[in-house]
Design an enzyme around this catalytic site. Sequence first.
Site, PDB file in Angstrom:
ATOM      1  N   PHE A   1       0.859  -1.184   0.000  1.00  0.00           N
ATOM      2  CA  PHE A   1       0.000   0.000   0.000  1.00  0.00           C
ATOM      3  C   PHE A   1       0.891   1.228   0.000  1.00  0.00           C
ATOM      4  O   PHE A   1       1.658   1.446   0.925  1.00  0.00           O
ATOM      5  CB  PHE A   1      -0.955   0.061   1.198  1.00  0.00           C
ATOM      6  CG  PHE A   1      -1.857   1.264   1.108  1.00  0.00           C
ATOM      7  CD1 PHE A   1      -3.021   1.211   0.354  1.00  0.00           C
ATOM      8  CD2 PHE A   1      -1.520   2.468   1.715  1.00  0.00           C
ATOM      9  CE1 PHE A   1      -3.836   2.331   0.214  1.00  0.00           C
ATOM     10  CE2 PHE A   1      -2.326   3.598   1.571  1.00  0.00           C
ATOM     11  CZ  PHE A   1      -3.487   3.520   0.826  1.00  0.00           C
TER      12      PHE A   1
ATOM     13  N   ASP B   1       9.178   2.881   2.170  1.00  0.00           N
ATOM     14  CA  ASP B   1       7.997   3.682   2.485  1.00  0.00           C
ATOM     15  C   ASP B   1       7.754   3.558   3.982  1.00  0.00           C
ATOM     16  O   ASP B   1       7.254   2.538   4.458  1.00  0.00           O
ATOM     17  CB  ASP B   1       6.794   3.182   1.677  1.00  0.00           C
ATOM     18  CG  ASP B   1       5.528   4.003   1.957  1.00  0.00           C
ATOM     19  OD1 ASP B   1       5.506   4.742   2.956  1.00  0.00           O
ATOM     20  OD2 ASP B   1       4.564   3.889   1.171  1.00  0.00           O
TER      21      ASP B   1
ATOM     22  N   LYS C   1       2.313  11.120   7.446  1.00  0.00           N
ATOM     23  CA  LYS C   1       1.490  10.828   8.626  1.00  0.00           C
ATOM     24  C   LYS C   1       1.984  11.528   9.907  1.00  0.00           C
ATOM     25  O   LYS C   1       1.746  12.698  10.078  1.00  0.00           O
ATOM     26  CB  LYS C   1       1.339   9.313   8.790  1.00  0.00           C
ATOM     27  CG  LYS C   1       0.535   8.724   7.608  1.00  0.00           C
ATOM     28  CD  LYS C   1      -0.128   7.411   7.890  1.00  0.00           C
ATOM     29  CE  LYS C   1      -1.155   7.118   6.800  1.00  0.00           C
ATOM     30  NZ  LYS C   1      -0.782   6.029   5.899  1.00  0.00           N
TER      31      LYS C   1
HETATM   32  C1  LIG Z   1      -0.992   6.072   4.395  1.00  0.00           C
HETATM   33  C2  LIG Z   1       0.076   5.524   3.567  1.00  0.00           C
HETATM   34  C3  LIG Z   1       0.388   6.089   2.315  1.00  0.00           C
HETATM   35  C4  LIG Z   1      -0.424   7.191   1.680  1.00  0.00           C
HETATM   36  O1  LIG Z   1      -0.479   8.344   2.459  1.00  0.00           O
HETATM   37  P1  LIG Z   1      -1.662   9.400   2.189  1.00  0.00           P
HETATM   38  O2  LIG Z   1      -1.315  10.538   3.093  1.00  0.00           O
HETATM   39  O3  LIG Z   1      -2.941   8.721   2.572  1.00  0.00           O
HETATM   40  O4  LIG Z   1      -1.606   9.748   0.756  1.00  0.00           O
HETATM   41  C5  LIG Z   1       1.451   5.551   1.616  1.00  0.00           C
HETATM   42  N1  LIG Z   1       2.170   4.534   2.106  1.00  0.00           N
HETATM   43  C6  LIG Z   1       1.898   3.970   3.303  1.00  0.00           C
HETATM   44  C7  LIG Z   1       2.751   2.847   3.791  1.00  0.00           C
HETATM   45  C8  LIG Z   1       0.839   4.432   4.060  1.00  0.00           C
HETATM   46  O5  LIG Z   1       0.537   3.849   5.227  1.00  0.00           O
END
Ligand SMILES: *Cc1c(COP(=O)(O)O)cnc(C)c1O
Length: 401
Positions: free
Chosen positions: A141, A226, A255
């Site tokens: 994701f 990520d 985040k």
């Molecule tokens: C939440 C998340 C994203 C995307 O972030 P948004 O602020 O919702 O665009 C990308 N990678 C990971 C691992 C995430 O948990």
Amino acid sequence: MSQSARFIELEEQYGAHNYHPLDVVITRAEGIWVWDADGNRYMDCLAAYSAVNQGHCHPRIVKTLVEQACRVALTSRAFRNDQLGPFCQELCELTGFARVLPMNTGAEAVETAIKAARKWATTVKGVPEGQAEILVFDGNFHGRTTTIVGFSSEAQYRFGFGPFTPGFRMLPYGDADAVEAAITPDTAAVLVEPIQGEGGIIIPPEGYLKRLREITSQHNVLLITDEIQSGLGRTGKLFAYEHEGIRPDVVIIGKALSGGMYPVSAILADDEVMGVFRPGDHGSTYGGNPLGAAVARTALKVLVEEGLVEASAELGGHFMERLRAIDSPHIAEIRGRGLWIGIELEAEAGGARRFCEALQEEGLLCKETHEHVIRIAPPLTITREEIDWALGRIEKVLTTL
Ligand SMILES: *Cc1c(COP(=O)(O)O)cnc(C)c1O
């Protein structure tokens, strides 16, 4: 009609139905607690997917937000502001990377990392223009833009949204040999989550990241992690990759970078990669704005000064140990790192959703992840006593439902 029902009705009538939230309408929050429109209190065990690691409405972060909003919020990058430089410096000093490129949402930062990797491949590695390939993983994701969902393995995330951006190749998660076998002279980067959060708190085999680091270094391929959800303390280290003692070439964060107060994301890298960007190559009107930069500076200070990374390691261990002691026929596995815990339920348990709804009745907000995993990820400011309070309720639900 309850106050909550009124708000739910409005949202259902006028909002797009792109989410299926639990029916709890939050009107106020403080630390690990939230209150609904009818005055009920809940413990937040999701923390906005780890955006609220510092706790809701942290007084220091709120103060910064208000003060900076009254001074200057947005200049655009056409001009400079007095928050961006200190923000980049403090973030670099904290993380050990040379440079920062700030954006707003996580998906934008992922897009930024993809652009950095492709341009690095084209201008530094010598991959022919338009041929750079990025290796990604089953169950990933990375966000919801068209490019990113194009390399999702989740059918629903893709269906109806094509055509998609080429240049990505999907490999099984946790299998380093598959990565080595897939690398070609056109491979620009490996894009990986150190732990797959949305995938269901999937922890790869020990040594996996270390192997990925060795393989990518050997073949002149970038390693991009990520850390949008796993980073900034969630797993008990500042970054999840530290569990294997490696250092990626590019780190993507978001985040908790702003403590849930305002969207701030970024990529971190050294000169070889970040140097590919020239004026005009990339940008965002809000990226690096003084309000976001000021908020992120304070959010990072809170993380460090309140010892939240260490707290996550210690309290996560306690939480997981106590969960493992629960005797319930529904539990297939308890796994996690720090305060990032997945309770995998047996297929016969009837799905995690009904357990989350029962936990809501008990005053605990959790979110199912995939069909069978209850994810527990409270703000890192939670105390041992509060964890024990939560455990009592979780045990009740898992043993009586
Ligand atoms: C939440 C998340 C994203 C995307 O972030 P948004 O602020 O919702 O665009 C990308 N990678 C990971 C691992 C995430 O948990």
